[in-house]
Structures are given as C-alpha cells and as structure tokens.
Design a protein around this motif. Sequence first.
Motif, PDB file in Angstrom:
ATOM      1  N   ILE A   1       0.853  -1.173   0.000  1.00 48.23           N
ATOM      2  CA  ILE A   1       0.000   0.000   0.000  1.00 48.23           C
ATOM      3  C   ILE A   1       0.898   1.234   0.000  1.00 48.23           C
ATOM      4  O   ILE A   1       1.907   1.258   0.687  1.00 48.23           O
ATOM      5  N   PHE A   2       0.563   2.197  -0.819  1.00 51.61           N
ATOM      6  CA  PHE A   2       1.301   3.459  -0.879  1.00 51.61           C
ATOM      7  C   PHE A   2       0.339   4.567  -0.509  1.00 51.61           C
ATOM      8  O   PHE A   2      -0.691   4.743  -1.159  1.00 51.61           O
ATOM      9  N   VAL A   3       0.640   5.280   0.568  1.00 52.73           N
ATOM     10  CA  VAL A   3      -0.220   6.378   0.998  1.00 52.73           C
ATOM     11  C   VAL A   3       0.558   7.682   0.960  1.00 52.73           C
ATOM     12  O   VAL A   3       1.744   7.722   1.251  1.00 52.73           O
ATOM     13  N   PHE A   4      -0.132   8.720   0.560  1.00 48.23           N
ATOM     14  CA  PHE A   4       0.486  10.039   0.463  1.00 48.23           C
ATOM     15  C   PHE A   4      -0.598  11.081   0.653  1.00 48.23           C
ATOM     16  O   PHE A   4      -1.781  10.754   0.716  1.00 48.23           O
ATOM     17  N   LYS A   5      -0.206  12.321   0.774  1.00 48.61           N
ATOM     18  CA  LYS A   5      -1.143  13.438   0.824  1.00 48.61           C
ATOM     19  C   LYS A   5      -0.783  14.392  -0.297  1.00 48.61           C
ATOM     20  O   LYS A   5       0.344  14.843  -0.387  1.00 48.61           O
ATOM     21  N   ASP A   6      -1.739  14.669  -1.137  1.00 51.69           N
ATOM     22  CA  ASP A   6      -1.516  15.576  -2.250  1.00 51.69           C
ATOM     23  C   ASP A   6      -1.927  16.985  -1.824  1.00 51.69           C
ATOM     24  O   ASP A   6      -2.959  17.494  -2.223  1.00 51.69           O
ATOM     25  N   SER A   7      -1.120  17.551  -0.938  1.00 48.44           N
ATOM     26  CA  SER A   7      -1.395  18.898  -0.442  1.00 48.44           C
ATOM     27  C   SER A   7      -0.112  19.462   0.131  1.00 48.44           C
ATOM     28  O   SER A   7       0.869  18.757   0.320  1.00 48.44           O
ATOM     29  N   MET A   8      -0.126  20.717   0.406  1.00 46.45           N
ATOM     30  CA  MET A   8       1.030  21.328   1.045  1.00 46.45           C
ATOM     31  C   MET A   8       0.860  21.226   2.560  1.00 46.45           C
ATOM     32  O   MET A   8      -0.213  21.487   3.086  1.00 46.45           O
ATOM     33  N   GLU A  19       4.889   8.334 -10.005  1.00 50.03           N
ATOM     34  CA  GLU A  19       5.987   7.430 -10.367  1.00 50.03           C
ATOM     35  C   GLU A  19       6.212   6.383  -9.279  1.00 50.03           C
ATOM     36  O   GLU A  19       6.474   5.212  -9.583  1.00 50.03           O
ATOM     37  N   VAL A  20       6.118   6.785  -8.021  1.00 53.15           N
ATOM     38  CA  VAL A  20       6.268   5.832  -6.910  1.00 53.15           C
ATOM     39  C   VAL A  20       5.157   4.789  -6.996  1.00 53.15           C
ATOM     40  O   VAL A  20       5.400   3.590  -6.866  1.00 53.15           O
ATOM     41  N   GLY A  21       3.938   5.238  -7.223  1.00 55.63           N
ATOM     42  CA  GLY A  21       2.816   4.315  -7.336  1.00 55.63           C
ATOM     43  C   GLY A  21       2.985   3.327  -8.480  1.00 55.63           C
ATOM     44  O   GLY A  21       2.701   2.138  -8.335  1.00 55.63           O
ATOM     45  N   ALA A  22       3.453   3.808  -9.621  1.00 54.24           N
ATOM     46  CA  ALA A  22       3.665   2.927 -10.777  1.00 54.24           C
ATOM     47  C   ALA A  22       4.728   1.877 -10.472  1.00 54.24           C
ATOM     48  O   ALA A  22       4.561   0.693 -10.803  1.00 54.24           O
ATOM     49  N   LEU A  23       5.828   2.295  -9.842  1.00 59.57           N
ATOM     50  CA  LEU A  23       6.882   1.346  -9.487  1.00 59.57           C
ATOM     51  C   LEU A  23       6.350   0.304  -8.500  1.00 59.57           C
ATOM     52  O   LEU A  23       6.568  -0.899  -8.668  1.00 59.57           O
ATOM     53  N   ALA A  24       5.631   0.753  -7.480  1.00 63.63           N
ATOM     54  CA  ALA A  24       5.102  -0.168  -6.462  1.00 63.63           C
ATOM     55  C   ALA A  24       4.097  -1.141  -7.066  1.00 63.63           C
ATOM     56  O   ALA A  24       4.093  -2.337  -6.731  1.00 63.63           O
ATOM     57  N   GLY A  37      -2.936   2.234  -3.764  1.00 63.30           N
ATOM     58  CA  GLY A  37      -2.297   3.507  -3.498  1.00 63.30           C
ATOM     59  C   GLY A  37      -3.347   4.597  -3.502  1.00 63.30           C
ATOM     60  O   GLY A  37      -4.251   4.566  -4.333  1.00 63.30           O
ATOM     61  N   PHE A  38      -3.253   5.516  -2.555  1.00 60.85           N
ATOM     62  CA  PHE A  38      -4.245   6.586  -2.517  1.00 60.85           C
ATOM     63  C   PHE A  38      -3.752   7.763  -1.687  1.00 60.85           C
ATOM     64  O   PHE A  38      -2.881   7.642  -0.840  1.00 60.85           O
ATOM     65  N   ASP A  39      -4.364   8.893  -1.985  1.00 65.26           N
ATOM     66  CA  ASP A  39      -4.181  10.130  -1.246  1.00 65.26           C
ATOM     67  C   ASP A  39      -5.057  10.031   0.004  1.00 65.26           C
ATOM     68  O   ASP A  39      -6.278   9.871  -0.103  1.00 65.26           O
ATOM     69  N   LEU A  40      -4.458  10.097   1.169  1.00 72.74           N
ATOM     70  CA  LEU A  40      -5.220   9.968   2.406  1.00 72.74           C
ATOM     71  C   LEU A  40      -6.314  11.028   2.533  1.00 72.74           C
ATOM     72  O   LEU A  40      -7.337  10.790   3.170  1.00 72.74           O
ATOM     73  N   GLY A  41      -6.090  12.186   1.931  1.00 71.08           N
ATOM     74  CA  GLY A  41      -7.092  13.233   2.006  1.00 71.08           C
ATOM     75  C   GLY A  41      -8.310  12.982   1.136  1.00 71.08           C
ATOM     76  O   GLY A  41      -9.331  13.648   1.271  1.00 71.08           O
ATOM     77  N   ALA A  42      -8.218  12.001   0.231  1.00 73.06           N
ATOM     78  CA  ALA A  42      -9.305  11.733  -0.704  1.00 73.06           C
ATOM     79  C   ALA A  42     -10.066  10.442  -0.389  1.00 73.06           C
ATOM     80  O   ALA A  42     -11.024  10.110  -1.072  1.00 73.06           O
ATOM     81  N   VAL A  43      -9.640   9.727   0.642  1.00 81.86           N
ATOM     82  CA  VAL A  43     -10.249   8.436   0.966  1.00 81.86           C
ATOM     83  C   VAL A  43     -10.781   8.477   2.397  1.00 81.86           C
ATOM     84  O   VAL A  43     -10.040   8.847   3.321  1.00 81.86           O
ATOM     85  N   PRO A  44     -12.046   8.092   2.610  1.00 83.79           N
ATOM     86  CA  PRO A  44     -12.594   8.092   3.967  1.00 83.79           C
ATOM     87  C   PRO A  44     -11.774   7.195   4.911  1.00 83.79           C
ATOM     88  O   PRO A  44     -11.216   6.179   4.492  1.00 83.79           O
ATOM     89  N   PHE A  45     -11.720   7.570   6.176  1.00 84.07           N
ATOM     90  CA  PHE A  45     -10.907   6.865   7.164  1.00 84.07           C
ATOM     91  C   PHE A  45     -11.271   5.386   7.255  1.00 84.07           C
ATOM     92  O   PHE A  45     -10.394   4.527   7.324  1.00 84.07           O
ATOM     93  N   ARG A  46     -12.541   5.070   7.223  1.00 81.49           N
ATOM     94  CA  ARG A  46     -12.957   3.661   7.314  1.00 81.49           C
ATOM     95  C   ARG A  46     -12.373   2.861   6.150  1.00 81.49           C
ATOM     96  O   ARG A  46     -11.901   1.746   6.332  1.00 81.49           O
ATOM     97  N   GLU A  47     -12.410   3.424   4.953  1.00 81.21           N
ATOM     98  CA  GLU A  47     -11.852   2.754   3.776  1.00 81.21           C
ATOM     99  C   GLU A  47     -10.335   2.568   3.920  1.00 81.21           C
ATOM    100  O   GLU A  47      -9.777   1.551   3.507  1.00 81.21           O
ATOM    101  N   GLN A  48      -9.676   3.550   4.523  1.00 81.70           N
ATOM    102  CA  GLN A  48      -8.239   3.423   4.777  1.00 81.70           C
ATOM    103  C   GLN A  48      -7.970   2.237   5.696  1.00 81.70           C
ATOM    104  O   GLN A  48      -7.078   1.418   5.434  1.00 81.70           O
ATOM    105  N   LEU A  49      -8.748   2.127   6.771  1.00 79.92           N
ATOM    106  CA  LEU A  49      -8.553   1.031   7.724  1.00 79.92           C
ATOM    107  C   LEU A  49      -8.783  -0.327   7.073  1.00 79.92           C
ATOM    108  O   LEU A  49      -8.039  -1.274   7.332  1.00 79.92           O
ATOM    109  N   VAL A  50      -9.783  -0.427   6.230  1.00 79.45           N
ATOM    110  CA  VAL A  50     -10.051  -1.680   5.520  1.00 79.45           C
ATOM    111  C   VAL A  50      -8.855  -2.043   4.636  1.00 79.45           C
ATOM    112  O   VAL A  50      -8.429  -3.198   4.579  1.00 79.45           O
TER     113      VAL A  50
END
Length: 126
Positions: A1-8, A19-24, A37-50
């Motif tokens: 799983i690759f998690v990131f935040k697309d924000s400042m 590129e990291v996601g494609a390699l992984a 792989g997903f942006d934590l800011g775009a995915v509900p917390f429950r879905e992240q836990l699953v």
Amino acid sequence: IFVFKDSMHGLHPIENPEEVGALAKEWAKKHGGTYQGFDLGAVPFREQLVSFQTANIELSVAGSNAFSSFQLGEGSDLVYLDKSYERGILKHSAEARLTYMGRVAGKCHLPTLQYHLDRIAERRGC
C-alpha cells in the motif's frame, strides 16, 4: 500500500507520487502481491482502515501518513520515503520493520526504492 497526501503541509510531500505508485504496482505484480495507493485526504478513514487490514508493506511519506503504519500487522514493513523527526516514534512499532530513505531534489529516488523493495522480497522469499 502506498499512501500520500496531495497537499502542502509542513513536512513537504514528495513530488513524484505517480511514479512511486507505478513502481510499487509493477513490483507487487512481479512478486505475486496486490497494490493499493491513494491520497489519504481523498479516501474516507474507514476505507483506509479496511485497506490496511490486508496490507503488509507500506510506502509512506512524512507527516500523519507515516502514523498509519500503526495499522499494519505483525511482520509488516514500512518503507519511509523521507527522514524526519517521526523516526523516534515510529521505531517503537514492535510489529513493523522500518526502512528509511532520503529524497533527491524533493523526489523519491526510484532506484533506491526498488533496491529496498527487492531486499524485502529477498527476506520474504518471494
């Protein structure tokens, strides 16, 4: 799983998450795994836990993303795509092995990431 935040935010997100996601994704396929792989800011917390219920390797950047590693199960690996003050906290996880790597010009250095993922595969025999 690759998690990131697309924000400042104060800990500066990596500049090449696609590129990291494609390699992984390619690495997981090659070694018989699955990839999410997903942006934590775009995915509900429950879905992240699953998602973390089935993950055993996490790629994460600095900030709150790295603390999601506490959702990983025993024998998991966290590849931390930056060095920061969080290391002092994250090293206390009894379940996950931690790997730290630095950035090159604000980006995750893909050959270094490939190297670390291959070492995980060797350790796991896959």
